[in-house]
Design a protein around this motif. Structure first.
Motif, PDB file in Angstrom:
ATOM      1  N   TRP A 133       2.353   1.526  -3.298  1.00 20.42           N
ATOM      2  CA  TRP A 133       1.431   2.210  -4.543  1.00 20.42           C
ATOM      3  C   TRP A 133       1.386   3.619  -3.817  1.00 20.42           C
ATOM      4  CZ3 TRP A 133      -0.164   0.519  -8.505  1.00 20.42           C
ATOM      5  CH2 TRP A 133      -1.072   0.677  -9.073  1.00 20.42           C
TER       6      TRP A 133
ATOM      7  N   SER B 288      -5.925   4.755 -10.885  1.00 17.76           N
ATOM      8  CA  SER B 288      -5.361   3.593 -10.880  1.00 17.76           C
ATOM      9  C   SER B 288      -5.421   3.321  -9.433  1.00 17.76           C
ATOM     10  CB  SER B 288      -3.356   4.376 -10.736  1.00 17.76           C
ATOM     11  OG  SER B 288      -2.843   4.730 -11.882  1.00 17.76           O
TER      12      SER B 288
ATOM     13  N   HIS C 120       0.501  -1.322   0.309  1.00 20.14           N
ATOM     14  CA  HIS C 120      -0.181  -0.097   0.006  1.00 20.14           C
ATOM     15  C   HIS C 120       1.215   1.318  -0.259  1.00 20.14           C
ATOM     16  CE1 HIS C 120      -2.901  -2.583   2.501  1.00 20.14           C
ATOM     17  NE2 HIS C 120      -3.130  -2.844   1.007  1.00 20.14           N
TER      18      HIS C 120
ATOM     19  N   PHE D 198      -3.674  -6.770  -3.029  1.00 17.76           N
ATOM     20  CA  PHE D 198      -3.578  -5.272  -2.565  1.00 17.76           C
ATOM     21  C   PHE D 198      -4.128  -6.127  -0.848  1.00 17.76           C
ATOM     22  CE2 PHE D 198      -2.322  -3.822  -5.949  1.00 17.76           C
ATOM     23  CZ  PHE D 198      -1.061  -1.882  -5.632  1.00 17.76           C
TER      24      PHE D 198
ATOM     25  N   VAL E  92      -7.390  -0.741  -8.739  1.00 13.97           N
ATOM     26  CA  VAL E  92      -6.653  -1.232  -7.623  1.00 13.97           C
ATOM     27  C   VAL E  92      -7.816  -2.226  -6.808  1.00 13.97           C
ATOM     28  CG1 VAL E  92      -5.744  -1.991  -5.390  1.00 13.97           C
ATOM     29  CG2 VAL E  92      -4.073  -0.525  -7.365  1.00 13.97           C
TER      30      VAL E  92
END
Length: 350
Positions: free
Chosen positions: A185, A301, A182, A315, A305
């Motif tokens: 990202w 994005s 996380h 994730f 996810v």
């Protein structure tokens, strides 16, 4: 910044009185151009020779016009002002201007009429020989510096928000609110696009009316470091609130709410840092098209996810109820509400 205007160049064409009236002519031209105020003084080269170093050092800041001065005079003027802590800019085009151009903090030579010696001694060359280009260059320089501060403010406050989120959770004995994937990202996607776009922010209104900053002032000076810390704490507190709410369901839900709240709050916060004092509603939401595109790319994005099952599994996220998702959005929007309140109070107390 102190910028010299040596007006002896007007003498030959505008002053038929010879040595008697060249100083008066220079003063008249300076007043017409707005260079000389009512309480400013003017000196001729001969009068400058008659002044001792101590006397000249005392009066140099009150002298706005120098008429019919020699190259050695120019060097003396530059040196005296630099000793007063001024940032000195010098314009010139001839070989005799080279020593003063070299000695000034910013030497500015003419690109068309200037000699090669003057150009070599200068830091800046006006390729069009137009003095108004200096104003454009100063504005561009201020804009670039201002945008660097905005990008740094956004990145540091966002990173402090992530640190606060993790550190506080560890200190109070909670499970980790974010996983390593996380954080990676958010740093790669959510932070990067808006930060780059903030470097392309248009010039802020009133930028050229601000006083020049002192060279020794750090990039995070003028209370900016304290503001960044407060912004980071704000983002961290909102993310921890989302985590605490999500814990009432399960750990995966809590981490998902933290991930979405932290990401959205940083994206919204990128609009806050466009100006330290101006309200976003006055500044306008759509003037920086690059920021809008950057935020949009980050949102696409983020939702890829979150909504696409294979990515969501990687994730370790889960689909939230609409109530939980809207809670994340509401918490993220609080960054805008809080910063608008701070800006409003800043403008009132300023």
């Amino acid at each position: 910044m102190t910028i010299f205007h040596f007006l002896q160049v007007f003498h030959a064409s505008l002053c038929p009185l010879g040595h008697v009236g060249y100083k008066e002519t220079a003063m008249a031209i300076a007043r017409e151009l707005g260079i000389m105020a009512a309480d400013d003084k003017a000196l001729s080269g001969a009068e400058l020779d008659a002044l001792s170093e101590e006397r000249f050092s005392t009066e140099v800041e009150q002298i706005a016009v120098y008429a019919r001065v020699s190259p050695s005079h120019k060097v003396r003027i530059v040196k005296a002002l630099k000793e007063k802590g001024k940032i000195v800019a010098m314009t010139g085009d001839g070989v005799n201007d080279a020593p003063a151009l070299k000695g000034a903090d910013i030497g500015c030579a003419m690109g068309i009429t200037g000699t090669d010696v003057a150009k070599e001694a200068s830091d800046l060359i006006l390729t069009d020989d137009n003095f108004s280009t200096i104003v454009t260059a100063v504005k561009e320089g201020r804009t670039i510096y201002d945008n660097i501060r905005k990008a740094v403010t956004f990145l540091l406050s966002s990173n402090i928000g992530e640190i606060v989120t993790l550190l506080v959770a560890i200190l109070v004995g909670w499970k980790a609110p974010l996983l390593a994937i996380h954080i990676l990202w958010i740093n790669l996607i959510t932070d990067s696009f808006p930060a780059i776009a903030l470097g392309l922010e248009p010039s802020e209104k009133g930028l050229m009316t601000q006083k020049p900053r002192q060279p020794e002032t750090p990039i995070l000076g003028d209370g900016l470091a304290r503001l960044i810390i407060l912004q980071g704490v704000m983002i961290g507190a909102l993310s921890l609130t989302a985590f605490r709410i999500g814990q009432q369901t399960d750990l995966v839900t809590a981490r998902t709410m933290t991930f979405i709240t932290l990401s959205l709050s940083q994206l919204i916060h990128s609009y806050n840092v466009r100006s330290r004092s101006l309200s976003l509603f006055k500044l306008g939401f759509f003037k920086n098209h690059y920021l809008n595109l950057g935020v949009m790319a980050s949102l696409v994005s983020l939702f890829t996810v979150y909504f696409v099952p294979p990515f969501r599994d990687i994730f370790k996220l889960t689909l939230l109820s609409w109530t939980s998702f809207l809670t994340c959005v509401g918490l993220s929007l609080l960054t805008l509400v809080i910063m608008e309140s701070v800006k409003s109070r800043y403008n009132v107390t300023k």
